[in-house]
Design an enzyme around this catalytic site. Structure first.
Site, PDB file in Angstrom:
ATOM      1  N   LYS A  42       0.813  -1.195   0.000  1.00  0.00           N
ATOM      2  CA  LYS A  42       0.000   0.000   0.000  1.00  0.00           C
ATOM      3  C   LYS A  42       0.855   1.257   0.000  1.00  0.00           C
ATOM      4  O   LYS A  42       0.398   2.333  -0.357  1.00  0.00           O
ATOM      5  CB  LYS A  42      -0.880   0.011   1.256  1.00  0.00           C
ATOM      6  CG  LYS A  42      -1.808  -1.161   1.386  1.00  0.00           C
ATOM      7  CD  LYS A  42      -2.546  -1.040   2.753  1.00  0.00           C
ATOM      8  CE  LYS A  42      -3.213  -2.316   3.140  1.00  0.00           C
ATOM      9  NZ  LYS A  42      -3.798  -2.219   4.510  1.00  0.00           N
ATOM     10  N   GLY A  43       2.077   1.141   0.467  1.00  0.00           N
ATOM     11  CA  GLY A  43       2.907   2.295   0.795  1.00  0.00           C
ATOM     12  C   GLY A  43       3.083   3.350  -0.282  1.00  0.00           C
ATOM     13  O   GLY A  43       3.250   4.524   0.021  1.00  0.00           O
ATOM     14  N   GLU A  98       7.859   2.718  -5.827  1.00  0.00           N
ATOM     15  CA  GLU A  98       7.956   2.133  -4.485  1.00  0.00           C
ATOM     16  C   GLU A  98       8.127   3.245  -3.447  1.00  0.00           C
ATOM     17  O   GLU A  98       8.671   4.306  -3.751  1.00  0.00           O
ATOM     18  CB  GLU A  98       9.146   1.159  -4.467  1.00  0.00           C
ATOM     19  CG  GLU A  98       9.516   0.542  -3.138  1.00  0.00           C
ATOM     20  CD  GLU A  98       8.454  -0.358  -2.510  1.00  0.00           C
ATOM     21  OE1 GLU A  98       7.299   0.080  -2.404  1.00  0.00           O
ATOM     22  OE2 GLU A  98       8.815  -1.473  -2.088  1.00  0.00           O
ATOM     23  N   ASP A  99       7.665   2.989  -2.245  1.00  0.00           N
ATOM     24  CA  ASP A  99       7.822   3.986  -1.185  1.00  0.00           C
ATOM     25  C   ASP A  99       9.257   4.030  -0.672  1.00  0.00           C
ATOM     26  O   ASP A  99       9.857   5.089  -0.563  1.00  0.00           O
ATOM     27  CB  ASP A  99       6.825   3.747  -0.036  1.00  0.00           C
ATOM     28  CG  ASP A  99       6.879   2.333   0.543  1.00  0.00           C
ATOM     29  OD1 ASP A  99       7.679   1.495   0.067  1.00  0.00           O
ATOM     30  OD2 ASP A  99       6.105   2.054   1.481  1.00  0.00           O
ATOM     31  N   ASP A 102      14.689  -0.879   1.176  1.00  0.00           N
ATOM     32  CA  ASP A 102      15.418  -1.107   2.420  1.00  0.00           C
ATOM     33  C   ASP A 102      16.472  -2.204   2.173  1.00  0.00           C
ATOM     34  O   ASP A 102      17.547  -1.909   1.656  1.00  0.00           O
ATOM     35  CB  ASP A 102      14.381  -1.487   3.488  1.00  0.00           C
ATOM     36  CG  ASP A 102      14.940  -1.579   4.889  1.00  0.00           C
ATOM     37  OD1 ASP A 102      15.987  -0.970   5.152  1.00  0.00           O
ATOM     38  OD2 ASP A 102      14.336  -2.267   5.728  1.00  0.00           O
ATOM     39  N   LYS A 130      17.197   3.453   1.537  1.00  0.00           N
ATOM     40  CA  LYS A 130      18.112   3.158   2.656  1.00  0.00           C
ATOM     41  C   LYS A 130      19.249   2.282   2.124  1.00  0.00           C
ATOM     42  O   LYS A 130      19.289   1.073   2.381  1.00  0.00           O
ATOM     43  CB  LYS A 130      17.356   2.405   3.753  1.00  0.00           C
ATOM     44  CG  LYS A 130      16.308   3.206   4.506  1.00  0.00           C
ATOM     45  CD  LYS A 130      15.679   2.342   5.605  1.00  0.00           C
ATOM     46  CE  LYS A 130      14.692   3.112   6.452  1.00  0.00           C
ATOM     47  NZ  LYS A 130      13.957   2.228   7.399  1.00  0.00           N
ATOM     48  N   PHE A 151      13.252   4.857  11.171  1.00  0.00           N
ATOM     49  CA  PHE A 151      12.034   4.319  10.585  1.00  0.00           C
ATOM     50  C   PHE A 151      11.094   5.482  10.320  1.00  0.00           C
ATOM     51  O   PHE A 151      10.837   6.299  11.193  1.00  0.00           O
ATOM     52  CB  PHE A 151      11.376   3.313  11.543  1.00  0.00           C
ATOM     53  CG  PHE A 151      10.324   2.492  10.876  1.00  0.00           C
ATOM     54  CD1 PHE A 151      10.655   1.321  10.206  1.00  0.00           C
ATOM     55  CD2 PHE A 151       8.997   2.899  10.895  1.00  0.00           C
ATOM     56  CE1 PHE A 151       9.684   0.562   9.570  1.00  0.00           C
ATOM     57  CE2 PHE A 151       8.016   2.145  10.247  1.00  0.00           C
ATOM     58  CZ  PHE A 151       8.353   0.972   9.595  1.00  0.00           C
ATOM     59  N   ASP A 158       3.690   3.553   6.574  1.00  0.00           N
ATOM     60  CA  ASP A 158       2.997   3.269   7.830  1.00  0.00           C
ATOM     61  C   ASP A 158       3.911   2.653   8.876  1.00  0.00           C
ATOM     62  O   ASP A 158       4.978   2.109   8.559  1.00  0.00           O
ATOM     63  CB  ASP A 158       1.859   2.282   7.589  1.00  0.00           C
ATOM     64  CG  ASP A 158       2.376   0.859   7.371  1.00  0.00           C
ATOM     65  OD1 ASP A 158       3.246   0.689   6.486  1.00  0.00           O
ATOM     66  OD2 ASP A 158       1.952  -0.052   8.091  1.00  0.00           O
ATOM     67  N   ARG A 164      -0.235   6.632   7.623  1.00  0.00           N
ATOM     68  CA  ARG A 164      -0.071   6.691   6.168  1.00  0.00           C
ATOM     69  C   ARG A 164      -0.499   8.037   5.583  1.00  0.00           C
ATOM     70  O   ARG A 164       0.060   8.491   4.596  1.00  0.00           O
ATOM     71  CB  ARG A 164      -0.923   5.615   5.482  1.00  0.00           C
ATOM     72  CG  ARG A 164      -0.358   4.226   5.571  1.00  0.00           C
ATOM     73  CD  ARG A 164      -1.060   3.333   4.543  1.00  0.00           C
ATOM     74  NE  ARG A 164      -0.942   1.926   4.881  1.00  0.00           N
ATOM     75  CZ  ARG A 164       0.124   1.176   4.613  1.00  0.00           C
ATOM     76  NH1 ARG A 164       1.162   1.707   4.011  1.00  0.00           N
ATOM     77  NH2 ARG A 164       0.152  -0.095   4.950  1.00  0.00           N
TER      78      ARG A 164
HETATM   79  P1  IMP Z   1      12.864  -4.374   1.658  1.00  0.00           P
HETATM   80  O1  IMP Z   1      12.374  -5.612   0.995  1.00  0.00           O
HETATM   81  O2  IMP Z   1      13.659  -4.681   2.889  1.00  0.00           O
HETATM   82  O3  IMP Z   1      13.607  -3.454   0.744  1.00  0.00           O
HETATM   83  O4  IMP Z   1      11.582  -3.689   2.230  1.00  0.00           O
HETATM   84  C1  IMP Z   1      11.007  -2.587   1.728  1.00  0.00           C
HETATM   85  C2  IMP Z   1       9.677  -2.413   2.410  1.00  0.00           C
HETATM   86  O5  IMP Z   1       9.845  -2.364   3.833  1.00  0.00           O
HETATM   87  C3  IMP Z   1       9.075  -1.086   2.042  1.00  0.00           C
HETATM   88  O6  IMP Z   1       8.266  -1.193   0.900  1.00  0.00           O
HETATM   89  C4  IMP Z   1       8.280  -0.741   3.275  1.00  0.00           C
HETATM   90  O7  IMP Z   1       6.997  -1.309   3.189  1.00  0.00           O
HETATM   91  C5  IMP Z   1       9.016  -1.389   4.400  1.00  0.00           C
HETATM   92  N1  IMP Z   1       9.855  -0.383   5.103  1.00  0.00           N
HETATM   93  C6  IMP Z   1      11.205  -0.355   5.199  1.00  0.00           C
HETATM   94  N2  IMP Z   1      11.646   0.688   5.892  1.00  0.00           N
HETATM   95  C7  IMP Z   1      10.536   1.368   6.261  1.00  0.00           C
HETATM   96  C8  IMP Z   1      10.315   2.583   6.994  1.00  0.00           C
HETATM   97  O8  IMP Z   1      11.243   3.271   7.468  1.00  0.00           O
HETATM   98  N3  IMP Z   1       9.022   2.970   7.154  1.00  0.00           N
HETATM   99  C9  IMP Z   1       7.966   2.272   6.648  1.00  0.00           C
HETATM  100  N4  IMP Z   1       8.123   1.140   5.951  1.00  0.00           N
HETATM  101  C10 IMP Z   1       9.387   0.688   5.754  1.00  0.00           C
HETATM  102 MG    MG Z   2       6.201  -1.101   0.769  1.00  0.00          MG
END
Ligand code: IMP
Ligand code: MG
Length: 174
Positions: A42-43, A98-99, A102, A130, A151, A158, A164
């Site tokens: 949803k982000g 994408e939001d 990470d 990140k 975070f 969220d 959100r």
């Molecule tokens: P990844 O697979 O570890 O890159 O995860 C990315 C997902 O983790 C993002 O789409 C977010 O939904 C969630 N996420 C990672 N860091 C944050 C944050 O600081 N705030 C909110 N959601 C986060």
């Molecule tokens: Mg996400």
């Protein structure tokens, strides 16, 4: 809204300026092409809405929803698709919206999955990045802001389904 200590990181004005710059860059790169934006629910829903309205290239939008286990402050590793895209992307220029990237696990998973549908190209546009948290080497083509730590919530992001719809982006304080 639940009270949780948080401080503003990017104001809505700052976000708006940056989103327009990203849209301008995408518009330049994909001028005259058949473009499909694929937002990750949803982000990314608010980011997509703003980005799409600033884009100068014709495009369609679609959504994918990826569920990962857990809802805490750490990114989980196991991903399942709970909503598939409905657009035929074969031969088209795909921009994943994408939001936040990470560990990179989500983006790698999605990119590899979309590749099987034979698009002309796949680009990644993320509002936040990140980079130092990567577990998989993956680079976004368009990055709104680099984030060193913390975070963040707001502007679609969220914490446990809360915050959100805040117009600005906040970092949660421990
Ligand atoms: P990844 O697979 O570890 O890159 O995860 C990315 C997902 O983790 C993002 O789409 C977010 O939904 C969630 N996420 C990672 N860091 C944050 C944050 O600081 N705030 C909110 N959601 C986060
Ligand atoms: Mg996400």
């Amino acid at each position: 809204m639940e009270t949780l200590k948080k401080k503003i990181l990017y104001s809505k004005e700052t976000i708006d300026r940056r989103v327009k710059e990203l849209a301008d860059a995408i518009s330049r790169d994909l001028e005259g092409k058949e473009v499909v934006l694929i937002a990750v629910l949803k982000g990314a829903f608010i980011f997509l809405a703003d980005l799409a309205r600033y884009l100068k290239v014709q495009h369609s939008v679609d959504f994918v929803r990826l569920a990962s286990y857990g809802s805490g402050l750490v990114s989980p590793g196991k991903i399942t698709v709970t909503k598939e895209i409905e657009t035929d992307i074969e031969g088209k220029e795909v921009v994943i919206v994408e939001d936040i990237v990470d560990t990179g696990i989500t983006m790698e998973f999605l990119r590899e999955r979309l590749k099987k549908r034979a698009p002309a190209s796949i680009r990644i546009c993320t509002l936040l990045d990140k980079k130092h948290r990567r577990e998989i080497a993956i680079d976004a083509d368009y990055v709104g802001f680099d984030l060193d730590e913390g975070f963040v919530v707001g502007y679609g992001l969220d914490f446990d389904e809360k915050f959100r719809c805040l117009p600005d982006i906040y970092v949660i304080e421990e």
